[in-house]
Design a protein around this motif. Sequence first.
Motif, PDB file in Angstrom:
ATOM      1  N   ALA A 302       0.855  -1.194   0.000  1.00 44.07           N
ATOM      2  CA  ALA A 302       0.000   0.000   0.000  1.00 44.07           C
ATOM      3  C   ALA A 302       0.888   1.240   0.000  1.00 44.07           C
ATOM      4  O   ALA A 302       2.057   1.190   0.398  1.00 44.07           O
ATOM      5  CB  ALA A 302      -0.929   0.003   1.222  1.00 44.07           C
ATOM      6  N   ASP A 303       0.287   2.328  -0.424  1.00 44.60           N
ATOM      7  CA  ASP A 303       0.988   3.607  -0.400  1.00 44.60           C
ATOM      8  C   ASP A 303       0.321   4.497   0.643  1.00 44.60           C
ATOM      9  O   ASP A 303      -0.856   4.327   0.974  1.00 44.60           O
ATOM     10  CB  ASP A 303       0.914   4.270  -1.779  1.00 44.60           C
ATOM     11  CG  ASP A 303       1.824   5.494  -1.862  1.00 44.60           C
ATOM     12  OD1 ASP A 303       2.747   5.595  -1.020  1.00 44.60           O
ATOM     13  OD2 ASP A 303       1.602   6.335  -2.738  1.00 44.60           O
ATOM     14  N   VAL A 304       1.071   5.430   1.177  1.00 44.21           N
ATOM     15  CA  VAL A 304       0.545   6.422   2.111  1.00 44.21           C
ATOM     16  C   VAL A 304       0.599   7.767   1.400  1.00 44.21           C
ATOM     17  O   VAL A 304       1.691   8.287   1.119  1.00 44.21           O
ATOM     18  CB  VAL A 304       1.369   6.470   3.414  1.00 44.21           C
ATOM     19  CG1 VAL A 304       0.719   7.435   4.404  1.00 44.21           C
ATOM     20  CG2 VAL A 304       1.502   5.079   4.029  1.00 44.21           C
ATOM     21  N   THR A 305      -0.563   8.312   1.095  1.00 43.99           N
ATOM     22  CA  THR A 305      -0.620   9.563   0.342  1.00 43.99           C
ATOM     23  C   THR A 305      -1.120  10.689   1.222  1.00 43.99           C
ATOM     24  O   THR A 305      -1.896  10.476   2.169  1.00 43.99           O
ATOM     25  CB  THR A 305      -1.550   9.417  -0.875  1.00 43.99           C
ATOM     26  OG1 THR A 305      -2.880   9.123  -0.426  1.00 43.99           O
ATOM     27  CG2 THR A 305      -1.075   8.287  -1.787  1.00 43.99           C
ATOM     28  N   ALA A 306      -0.653  11.882   0.937  1.00 45.54           N
ATOM     29  CA  ALA A 306      -1.056  13.065   1.704  1.00 45.54           C
ATOM     30  C   ALA A 306      -2.357  13.619   1.140  1.00 45.54           C
ATOM     31  O   ALA A 306      -2.629  13.558  -0.063  1.00 45.54           O
ATOM     32  CB  ALA A 306       0.042  14.117   1.638  1.00 45.54           C
ATOM     33  N   THR A 307      -3.177  14.160   2.035  1.00 47.99           N
ATOM     34  CA  THR A 307      -4.405  14.854   1.651  1.00 47.99           C
ATOM     35  C   THR A 307      -4.348  16.252   2.244  1.00 47.99           C
ATOM     36  O   THR A 307      -3.399  16.617   2.941  1.00 47.99           O
ATOM     37  CB  THR A 307      -5.649  14.104   2.160  1.00 47.99           C
ATOM     38  OG1 THR A 307      -5.660  14.138   3.597  1.00 47.99           O
ATOM     39  CG2 THR A 307      -5.640  12.652   1.699  1.00 47.99           C
ATOM     40  N   SER A 308      -5.384  17.024   1.981  1.00 54.04           N
ATOM     41  CA  SER A 308      -5.396  18.398   2.476  1.00 54.04           C
ATOM     42  C   SER A 308      -5.389  18.470   3.992  1.00 54.04           C
ATOM     43  O   SER A 308      -4.859  19.418   4.578  1.00 54.04           O
ATOM     44  CB  SER A 308      -6.618  19.135   1.930  1.00 54.04           C
ATOM     45  OG  SER A 308      -7.810  18.465   2.330  1.00 54.04           O
ATOM     46  N   ARG A 309      -5.948  17.456   4.672  1.00 50.86           N
ATOM     47  CA  ARG A 309      -6.019  17.522   6.136  1.00 50.86           C
ATOM     48  C   ARG A 309      -5.166  16.465   6.838  1.00 50.86           C
ATOM     49  O   ARG A 309      -5.018  16.489   8.056  1.00 50.86           O
ATOM     50  CB  ARG A 309      -7.462  17.386   6.605  1.00 50.86           C
ATOM     51  CG  ARG A 309      -8.081  16.040   6.318  1.00 50.86           C
ATOM     52  CD  ARG A 309      -9.440  15.931   6.990  1.00 50.86           C
ATOM     53  NE  ARG A 309      -9.967  14.570   6.927  1.00 50.86           N
ATOM     54  CZ  ARG A 309     -10.909  14.110   7.746  1.00 50.86           C
ATOM     55  NH1 ARG A 309     -11.415  14.898   8.683  1.00 50.86           N
ATOM     56  NH2 ARG A 309     -11.356  12.879   7.626  1.00 50.86           N
ATOM     57  N   GLY A 310      -4.628  15.491   6.066  1.00 51.71           N
ATOM     58  CA  GLY A 310      -3.844  14.451   6.726  1.00 51.71           C
ATOM     59  C   GLY A 310      -3.262  13.465   5.740  1.00 51.71           C
ATOM     60  O   GLY A 310      -2.678  13.847   4.728  1.00 51.71           O
ATOM     61  N   PHE A 311      -3.479  12.150   6.007  1.00 53.80           N
ATOM     62  CA  PHE A 311      -2.936  11.087   5.161  1.00 53.80           C
ATOM     63  C   PHE A 311      -3.953   9.972   5.047  1.00 53.80           C
ATOM     64  O   PHE A 311      -4.853   9.833   5.896  1.00 53.80           O
ATOM     65  CB  PHE A 311      -1.636  10.536   5.769  1.00 53.80           C
ATOM     66  CG  PHE A 311      -0.518  11.527   5.843  1.00 53.80           C
ATOM     67  CD1 PHE A 311       0.359  11.697   4.781  1.00 53.80           C
ATOM     68  CD2 PHE A 311      -0.347  12.311   6.986  1.00 53.80           C
ATOM     69  CE1 PHE A 311       1.385  12.620   4.850  1.00 53.80           C
ATOM     70  CE2 PHE A 311       0.675  13.224   7.060  1.00 53.80           C
ATOM     71  CZ  PHE A 311       1.545  13.382   5.986  1.00 53.80           C
TER      72      PHE A 311
END
Length: 406
Positions: A302-311
């Motif tokens: 799996a990948d861990v991607t950033a979002t506007s408020r977190g991950f």
Amino acid sequence: MDSLITAAARALATGDPLGALNRVALRDDAPALALRGIAMAQLGDLARAKSLLKSAARAFGPKEAVARARCVVAEAEIALVSRELTWPAKALDAARATLEAHGDRVNAAHARNLEARRLLLIGRLGEAERMLADPGLVPLPPASRVAHELTVAGIAIRRLRTKAARAALDRAGQAAREANIPALMAEVESTALVMDAPAARLIACGGERPLLLEDVEALLASGVVVVDACRNVVRDEGRVISLATRPVLFALARALGEAWPQDVPRSTLVARAFRGKHADESHRARLRVEIGRLRAELGTLADVTATSRGFKLVPRSAREIVVLAPRVEERHAAVLAFLADGESWSSSALAIALGSSPRTVQRALEQLAAAGKVHAFGRGPARRWTTPPVPGFPTTLLLPGPLPSD
């Protein structure tokens, strides 16, 4: 071998310790001492049983090696039941070798099964399987077949091979009925209850539900990415990534897995991983570092991607991500899990089974005792811990053959 000794041995083999004691209780010769020791063990007086068996082993002459070896095997079984995991395993191995050398293959097989049960108890499943896979095993009496099949079932349960576990339990139940010993039948029924009780919880898409062992086995073979909080690993059907020594990374992986397919705010991740109430700039910097490490560890799962408020977690090839959590989660749950078997444990035995330091286990027991979750009895080296109420010692303690020399 006189008639009273023969009758007492036959009574023990059918689970009738009182009948055996009626025949040999007043005798102090070596065969009678040995049979009295096994009878007292079946009745639950393990301290007296050990004393009698040691006296019997000393009383047998130098030419009665087989009888002495049988006494050692009986002592080993008492040690196993009373969770004395520091009992010298080499003594049992030597007794087994003696029995095999003298052609007593039934009692040698019983000794081998005891060794496998000890290995199972401390989590050395591979060694336990090899111990039971001896090609020289002989047909066992019904009472001993029960113990053998329960060990096979225990290994299968821990390896999540539920069909093999149920088959072994069925064979154990059949053997217990052939032996016609109520204690054996009750032991098989008690073990079988594990198969039909919730073993874990599935957390997915914001909800959770209990899982049986079969459900857990099917989940791990389904191809989904599983954040396994029972073993602190992240896995799919073919790969296992252990985070057991990386508690911060596993806390982040679990928080992200529980929220999947949604993201998790940075403040929530800080609270879960670092136990910080407020995410300041230092926490945010540390979070970025740990997220980078988690991304590298998960690799192709799996990948861990950033979002506007977190991950958030994004599976690479699987269709979804779920969390497998223990049925009950609390501090010192592992200690309680071992005590839940109904036996009394010393802190040193728990330390061996858990792979922890004795002092760490002692602190955990003291905290659990203060909360009323465990009870202790005895003092010093004889101190034992149980879950309340204090149970008896449900053990068969049946040697397959008579103890006296023949």
